[in-house]
Design an enzyme around this catalytic site. Structure first.
Site, PDB file in Angstrom:
ATOM      1  N   TYR A 112      49.778  33.970  40.769  1.00 17.21           N
ATOM      2  CA  TYR A 112      49.272  34.665  39.596  1.00 17.21           C
ATOM      3  C   TYR A 112      49.820  33.965  38.378  1.00 17.21           C
ATOM      4  O   TYR A 112      50.420  32.899  38.477  1.00 17.21           O
ATOM      5  CB  TYR A 112      49.692  36.151  39.625  1.00 17.21           C
ATOM      6  CG  TYR A 112      48.993  37.017  38.600  1.00 17.21           C
ATOM      7  CD1 TYR A 112      49.713  37.708  37.627  1.00 17.21           C
ATOM      8  CD2 TYR A 112      47.605  37.126  38.600  1.00 17.21           C
ATOM      9  CE1 TYR A 112      49.058  38.503  36.685  1.00 17.21           C
ATOM     10  CE2 TYR A 112      46.946  37.912  37.665  1.00 17.21           C
ATOM     11  CZ  TYR A 112      47.684  38.593  36.705  1.00 17.21           C
ATOM     12  OH  TYR A 112      47.038  39.364  35.784  1.00 17.21           O
ATOM     13  N   ARG A 155      47.535  42.014  36.872  1.00 17.81           N
ATOM     14  CA  ARG A 155      46.917  42.514  38.112  1.00 17.81           C
ATOM     15  C   ARG A 155      47.778  42.274  39.338  1.00 17.81           C
ATOM     16  O   ARG A 155      47.450  42.746  40.419  1.00 17.81           O
ATOM     17  CB  ARG A 155      45.558  41.821  38.306  1.00 17.81           C
ATOM     18  CG  ARG A 155      44.546  42.119  37.211  1.00 17.81           C
ATOM     19  CD  ARG A 155      43.637  43.239  37.601  1.00 17.81           C
ATOM     20  NE  ARG A 155      42.599  43.497  36.623  1.00 17.81           N
ATOM     21  CZ  ARG A 155      41.937  44.649  36.536  1.00 17.81           C
ATOM     22  NH1 ARG A 155      42.221  45.638  37.360  1.00 17.81           N
ATOM     23  NH2 ARG A 155      41.015  44.809  35.617  1.00 17.81           N
ATOM     24  N   TRP A 175      41.842  43.658  26.507  1.00 17.95           N
ATOM     25  CA  TRP A 175      41.495  42.273  26.806  1.00 17.95           C
ATOM     26  C   TRP A 175      40.090  41.878  26.368  1.00 17.95           C
ATOM     27  O   TRP A 175      39.858  40.729  26.046  1.00 17.95           O
ATOM     28  CB  TRP A 175      41.616  42.015  28.315  1.00 17.95           C
ATOM     29  CG  TRP A 175      43.002  42.091  28.827  1.00 17.95           C
ATOM     30  CD1 TRP A 175      43.537  43.086  29.579  1.00 17.95           C
ATOM     31  CD2 TRP A 175      44.059  41.146  28.608  1.00 17.95           C
ATOM     32  NE1 TRP A 175      44.867  42.816  29.853  1.00 17.95           N
ATOM     33  CE2 TRP A 175      45.211  41.641  29.269  1.00 17.95           C
ATOM     34  CE3 TRP A 175      44.142  39.924  27.925  1.00 17.95           C
ATOM     35  CZ2 TRP A 175      46.429  40.963  29.271  1.00 17.95           C
ATOM     36  CZ3 TRP A 175      45.352  39.246  27.924  1.00 17.95           C
ATOM     37  CH2 TRP A 175      46.484  39.766  28.593  1.00 17.95           C
TER      38      TRP A 175
END
Lengths: 205, 202
Positions: free
Chosen positions: A8, A14, A107
């Site tokens: 990630y 997430r 976002w």
């Protein structure tokens, strides 16, 4: 013991539910944090060109919830029966609906005025409605020490992650929801999770 | 055998995946289709103020994917090992992303923006998306293992629903996805349901 590598970016985002789940399960893993400039090298190797991805002895799983549920199952923390698992899954989906609504203004909304409007709607309307349902469901599970059964499941872990996100924006947001607030505090002290929370990199998201 | 009661509006929507799994599994259930005016009464009784809900053995489950996964597990259609199940879950969530993006375009209020987004979705997003998803299909023509799973059914259902409003790319180009579709539509329970299911606007 299979080898686990979690890919990630350098943030909670997430991937954090999976990291929390790995911590609760006591499973060692390589926490690969990809710098944005290096992402183009990794992207084509990921099943859907996205992160997070969990590599388990060479097999790759994408999709953050699928990853966390897999880890939960591997460590017996996903619910003990099909019905318990379904109830845990449904809570996670509910939290996901809230996270997506947050992501929408954090976002994905470039216009500052619209962003502020959406954020207001989220905290005035969306959040109280959802948290009301979650508090009721929590209490309905034998008084509310855990969302499902009598032990930690991925439902509780995902709730902690959600609670992190909303309390970062509004620290007293769980005030009207005593059982949810108590659950979040209790899960923070769960063995494995406690240590991870103390040592995890501090990142803005 | 428990009694299953599925409640949703009179449409396919987010309930259809559950109906398809019941069909593939050959499990009978009560398919309750709510009139809109009955919804306000039921809403506060549901776990999260939403439908679909599945009532089984006195418990109410919500969230369509969780319901579908539960029913699929009861029938052995959710993957045989934790890793297989994770791969099934992954495909479900991937297809969910596609459906959600389509939904966002559908609900866009500004007509000009909507037309732009629809074009982008159809001409750029979907071809790239299906190219990636096609690579996830195994040589067996199934997403996971060599039998029908919830992954195959989800792929079929989402693509079917999206295709009702959006123009899909030429699906003949995606040989893996073609095989998955054939497997799903030739499943006897699903074939029967596809023929018999009510025609609804959504």
């Amino acid at each position: 013991m299979p080898s686990y590598k979690l890919y990630y970016f350098h943030g909670r985002g997430r991937a954090e539910p999976a990291r929390l789940m790995l911590a609760a399960a006591g499973l060692p893993y390589e926490d690969v944090r990809i710098e944005f400039e290096r992402w183009p090298e990794y992207k084509p190797k990921m099943p859907m060109g996205q992160a997070p991805v969990l590599d388990v002895d060479g097999t790759m799983i994408c999709q953050s919830v699928a990853i966390a549920r897999f880890i939960a199952k591997e460590s017996g923390l996903a619910g003990k029966t099909n019905m318990e698992q379904a109830r845990a899954d449904m809570m996670v989906d509910g939290f996901g609906d809230m996270v997506n609504k947050m992501a929408d203004y954090v976002w994905y909304e470039p216009d500052e005025a619209k962003k502020a409007e959406k954020k207001k709607t989220f905290y005035d309307t969306t959040l109280p409605e959802f948290l009301g349902y979650f508090e009721k469901l929590l209490v309905a599970n034998n008084g509310g020490d855990f969302f499902v059964g009598d032990g930690l499941t991925h439902a509780d872990v995902f709730f902690l992650s959600l609670s992190d996100d909303i309390t970062a924006e509004k620290p007293d947001v769980l005030g009207p929801y005593p059982k949810l607030a108590a659950l979040a505090e209790r899960i923070k002290t769960y063995p494995g999770i406690k240590e991870w929370l103390a040592k995890r990199p501090k990142t803005p998201w | 055998m428990p009694a299953y009661k599925l409640t949703y509006f009179n449409g396919r929507g987010t309930a259809e995946i559950v109906r398809l799994v019941f069909a593939a599994a050959g499990i009978s259930y009560e398919d309750v289709r709510l009139e809109q005016d009955k919804w306000p009464e039921l809403k506060p009784k549901t776990p999260m103020g939403q439908v679909p809900i599945l009532e089984v053995d006195g418990t109410m489950l919500c969230q369509s994917n969780s319901i579908a996964r539960y029913v699929a597990k009861q029938a052995g259609l959710a993957g045989k090992t934790p890793m297989e199940q994770a791969r099934v879950d992954m495909v479900m969530d991937v297809m969910d992303d596609m459906g959600k993006k389509g939904n966002a375009v559908f609900w866009e209020k500004d007509e000009e923006t909507k037309a732009e987004k629809k074009k982008e979705y159809e001409e750029t997003f979907l071809p790239q998306f299906f190219t990636c998803v096609n690579k996830l299909v195994g040589d067996s023509g199934h997403f996971v293992g060599d039998e029908l799973t919830l992954a195959d059914i989800t792929y079929f259902n989402t693509t079917n629903l999206v295709g009702n409003y959006f123009k899909l790319p030429n699906m003949e180009e995606f040989s893996g996805l073609k095989k998955v579709t054939e497997h799903v539509t030739s499943n006897p329970g699903i074939a029967k349901w596809l023929k018999e299911r009510p025609e609804t606007p959504f």
